[in-house]
Enzyme design. Structure first.
Site, short mmCIF file in Angstrom:
data_model
loop_
_atom_site.label_atom_id
_atom_site.label_comp_id
_atom_site.label_asym_id
_atom_site.label_seq_id
_atom_site.Cartn_x
_atom_site.Cartn_y
_atom_site.Cartn_z
N ASP A 1 2.77 -21.75 14.41
CA ASP A 1 2.44 -20.48 13.74
C ASP A 1 1.57 -20.82 12.53
OD1 ASP A 1 4.12 -17.49 13.87
OD2 ASP A 1 2.74 -17.88 12.20
N VAL B 1 1.31 -14.05 19.81
CA VAL B 1 0.86 -13.58 18.49
C VAL B 1 1.01 -12.06 18.44
CG1 VAL B 1 -0.75 -15.50 18.25
CG2 VAL B 1 -1.57 -13.32 19.14
N THR C 1 -0.69 -1.96 16.34
CA THR C 1 -1.56 -0.81 16.62
C THR C 1 -2.77 -0.87 15.70
OG1 THR C 1 0.39 0.46 17.22
CG2 THR C 1 -1.60 1.71 16.74
N CYS D 1 8.33 -2.27 19.25
CA CYS D 1 7.72 -2.12 20.58
C CYS D 1 7.50 -0.70 21.04
CB CYS D 1 8.59 -2.83 21.62
SG CYS D 1 8.55 -4.60 21.43
N LYS E 1 5.14 -3.92 31.70
CA LYS E 1 5.76 -4.07 30.38
C LYS E 1 5.63 -2.76 29.59
CE LYS E 1 7.15 -5.69 26.46
NZ LYS E 1 8.43 -6.18 26.11
N ALA F 1 7.90 -0.11 31.29
CA ALA F 1 9.34 -0.30 31.05
C ALA F 1 9.71 0.27 29.68
CB ALA F 1 9.70 -1.78 31.13
C1 UDX Z 1 12.90 -2.87 23.47
C2 UDX Z 1 13.20 -3.04 24.96
O1 UDX Z 1 14.57 -2.67 25.21
C3 UDX Z 1 12.94 -4.47 25.39
O2 UDX Z 1 13.12 -4.59 26.81
C4 UDX Z 1 11.52 -4.86 25.01
O3 UDX Z 1 11.28 -6.22 25.33
C5 UDX Z 1 11.26 -4.63 23.54
O4 UDX Z 1 11.56 -3.27 23.19
P1 UDX Z 1 14.18 -3.44 21.20
O5 UDX Z 1 13.14 -2.59 20.57
O6 UDX Z 1 14.45 -4.79 20.63
O7 UDX Z 1 13.82 -3.68 22.75
O8 UDX Z 1 15.59 -2.66 21.20
P2 UDX Z 1 16.24 -1.49 22.09
O9 UDX Z 1 17.63 -1.88 22.38
O10 UDX Z 1 15.41 -1.15 23.27
O11 UDX Z 1 16.29 -0.26 21.10
C6 UDX Z 1 15.11 0.40 20.64
C7 UDX Z 1 15.47 1.57 19.75
O12 UDX Z 1 16.03 2.64 20.50
C8 UDX Z 1 16.50 1.24 18.67
O13 UDX Z 1 16.12 1.86 17.46
C9 UDX Z 1 17.78 1.83 19.21
O14 UDX Z 1 18.70 2.14 18.19
C10 UDX Z 1 17.26 3.07 19.91
N1 UDX Z 1 18.16 3.56 20.97
C11 UDX Z 1 18.39 2.80 22.07
C12 UDX Z 1 18.74 4.83 20.86
O15 UDX Z 1 18.53 5.53 19.87
N2 UDX Z 1 19.56 5.28 21.88
C13 UDX Z 1 19.81 4.54 23.00
O16 UDX Z 1 20.55 5.02 23.87
C14 UDX Z 1 19.22 3.26 23.09
P1 ADP Z 2 6.75 -10.37 17.78
O1 ADP Z 2 7.83 -9.43 17.34
O2 ADP Z 2 5.93 -9.81 18.93
O3 ADP Z 2 7.20 -11.77 18.06
P2 ADP Z 2 5.76 -11.14 15.17
O4 ADP Z 2 4.80 -10.40 14.30
O5 ADP Z 2 7.17 -11.32 14.73
O6 ADP Z 2 5.67 -10.44 16.61
O7 ADP Z 2 5.19 -12.61 15.46
C1 ADP Z 2 3.89 -12.93 15.74
C2 ADP Z 2 3.57 -14.27 15.02
O8 ADP Z 2 2.27 -14.71 15.44
C3 ADP Z 2 3.53 -14.20 13.50
O9 ADP Z 2 4.48 -15.10 12.96
C4 ADP Z 2 2.08 -14.62 13.13
O10 ADP Z 2 2.01 -15.40 11.95
C5 ADP Z 2 1.69 -15.42 14.35
N1 ADP Z 2 0.24 -15.54 14.54
C6 ADP Z 2 -0.71 -14.56 14.51
N2 ADP Z 2 -1.93 -15.07 14.74
C7 ADP Z 2 -1.79 -16.41 14.94
C8 ADP Z 2 -2.68 -17.52 15.22
N3 ADP Z 2 -4.00 -17.33 15.37
N4 ADP Z 2 -2.15 -18.76 15.35
C9 ADP Z 2 -0.83 -18.95 15.21
N5 ADP Z 2 0.06 -17.97 14.95
C10 ADP Z 2 -0.40 -16.71 14.80
#
Ligand code: UDX
Ligand code: ADP
Length: 463
Positions: free
Chosen positions: A33, A86, A90, A270, A214, A217
């Site tokens: 990183d 990386v 948005t 996400c 992805k 989903a």
């Molecule tokens: C999500 C996807 O689940 C995962 O597969 C993908 O790789 C990344 O995005 P994450 O964001 O880590 O994972 O958590 P997740 O458990 O999906 O919850 C997302 C949000 O929805 C949280 O704020 C959670 O509190 C909320 N949520 C989830 C609800 O409000 N109600 C539910 O029934 C489920």
């Molecule tokens: P995610 O939740 O998807 O893992 P993060 O923002 O937590 O996303 O992590 C992405 C990481 O990628 C950060 O730690 C950032 O410093 C690193 N990163 C971004 N650009 C580069 C690059 N050119 N080389 C190495 N690391 C990088």
């Protein structure tokens, strides 16, 4: 033995590579990183992210076949397989601002891989990317005579259960080209996962299906949350109980019971990002009705958070100015310290606009909130790790994160320390509402009629 490299040591790169290293002792796994603090933390006893079970996995492999480094170029040169994790936030500027993915970090990485490679390598997209990004990646990588095979291997782990999800995934998805070299690369990645994942759970598709799956989903999961939240609003008007409705519909095996927990809204890095990315793709391909359909999932989520605050304000006699309000939880979900897109942030900001005195508490996420997401208003917020201290002298409590410990607090003690009439807003429906009401609280849960101690017609909730 293969040299496996992951570029990006974030919430995706760190946990996934630790699990790969633990299960594939014959391979050498390095995570790099550009952020030196992050890498130092991965090398220490104080890992940069909180994730149940992560410490054990890292300790099992670190120093043996798992390494963390900031020397990106050297490790690119040595690698056989390179995962790219990386960030792809948005876009905030130019074309597609507010919706499209900002691919600048990703493109920089592709060019860096090209510059420092002198032989064929497999490059794996791990970050979520718009569909057809692999084509652009191939064009950049294959512009210099060396042959790179680009694969898509999206990560489906959820924070808070990342290690469990990686150890026994519902499926591993690998997309590749249908050429013989593409299929050889797919097989190389299948062989890595096959160390611990049953072969029938490793599915292979073409590149575009994998990239799109992805986004889809996450869009489907978020859509379920927005759907049940939409119904929660109707429940509040009709005396139906959203938990009962969710249970009743969830027993239909075609619908299923998971991801139907009504809440103050979904957060995390996400869901919103990926749906907006999907919306942008639909607009780009001139499918405005499809774009509008998915955009409504995000609109509903924003409405849910605004509505939560307006319910607080109207039930507390139409003003919260000068009132102490304790928000329990800043993390976007339980068992993580991650605060990205957490509904607690927008609720906190709206309450500040109403001139409330906001106190935030959370077992793991206070630092992230103070240093990053709420840095611009941090001097107007009290950050209090002790939940009982946070509640002391408060007019209202609001549950923002479904931390287990918040369901087990001594609410009698909390009630006695609060200003009366005391209000509680359960944004996650994790509390025993009847019991709290009997204690004297005025209780507002998501998708349920309020339980108040006021005469029926005195403070009718009305937005
Ligand atoms: C999500 C996807 O689940 C995962 O597969 C993908 O790789 C990344 O995005 P994450 O964001 O880590 O994972 O958590 P997740 O458990 O999906 O919850 C997302 C949000 O929805 C949280 O704020 C959670 O509190 C909320 N949520 C989830 C609800 O409000 N109600 C539910 O029934 C489920
Ligand atoms: P995610 O939740 O998807 O893992 P993060 O923002 O937590 O996303 O992590 C992405 C990481 O990628 C950060 O730690 C950032 O410093 C690193 N990163 C971004 N650009 C580069 C690059 N050119 N080389 C190495 N690391 C990088």
């Amino acid at each position: 033995m293969a040299n496996i490299l992951c570029i990006g040591a974030g919430y995706v790169g760190g946990p996934t590579m630790s699990v790969i290293a633990k299960n594939c002792p014959e391979h050498r796994v390095t995570v790099v990183d550009i952020n030196e603090d992050r890498i130092n933390a991965w090398q220490s006893d104080n890992l940069p992210i909180y994730e149940p079970g992560l410490d054990e996995v890292v300790k099992a492999a670190r120093g043996r076949n798992l390494f963390f480094s900031t020397d990106v170029n050297r490790h690119i040169a040595e690698a056989d397989i390179i995962f790219v994790s990386v960030n792809t936030p948005t876009k905030t500027f130019g074309q597609g601002a507010g919706k499209a993915a900002d691919l600048q970090y990703w493109e920089k990485t592709a060019r860096q891989i090209l510059e420092h490679s002198d032989r064929a390598k497999i490059v794996v997209e791990k970050s979520t990317l718009p569909v057809r990004t692999a084509a652009a990646m191939e064009r950049i990588l294959n512009s210099n005579g060396i042959k790179f095979d680009v694969l898509s291997n999206p990560e489906f782990l959820a924070e808070g259960t990342a290690i469990e999800d990686m150890n026994s995934p519902d499926r591993v998805l690998i997309g590749g080209r249908e050429t013989s070299s593409g299929q050889k690369a797919v097989q190389a990645l299948v062989d890595i996962y096959a160390h611990w994942v049953p072969r029938e759970r490793i599915i292979t598709t073409n590149l575009w299906s994998s990239e799109l799956s992805k986004l889809v989903a996450n869009a489907f999961l978020a859509q379920r949350v927005s759907s049940i939240n939409a119904i929660a609003n109707l429940c509040e008007k009709t005396e139906a109980d959203v938990n009962e409705v969710a249970y009743a519909i969830g027993l239909d095996s075609r619908i299923g019971s998971r991801f139907l927990r009504a809440s103050v809204g979904f957060g995390g890095s996400c869901f919103k990002k990926d749906i907006l990315n999907l919306v942008y793709l639909c607009e780009y391909y001139n499918l405005p009705e499809v774009a509008a359909y998915w955009e409504q999932v995000v609109t509903m989520n924003e409405y849910q958070q605004l509505r939560f605050v307006s319910r607080m304000v109207s039930s507390m006699f139409n003003t919260v100015a000068g009132k102490r309000i304790a928000l329990l939880g800043v993390a976007f979900k339980a068992n993580t310290g991650d605060t990205r897109e957490s509904p607690a942030l927008s609720v906190c900001r709206s309450l500040l606009e109403e001139h409330a005195n906001v106190v935030l508490t959370d077992p793991y996420a206070l630092d992230n909130a103070r240093q990053y997401d709420l840095a611009d208003v941090a001097d107007r917020i009290e950050f209090e790790p002790d939940v009982y201290e946070a509640a002391k002298g408060a007019h209202a409590l609001a549950i923002m994160t479904e931390w287990d410990q918040y369901a087990k607090l001594d609410y009698e003690r909390i009630f006695n320390s609060m200003v009366k009439p005391a209000f509680i807003f359960d944004g996650r429906n994790i509390l025993n509402h009847r019991e709290l009401h009997q204690m004297g609280f005025n209780v507002y849960a998501i998708g349920k009629p309020p339980l108040t101690n006021f005469p029926a017609d005195t403070f009718e909730f009305d937005e």
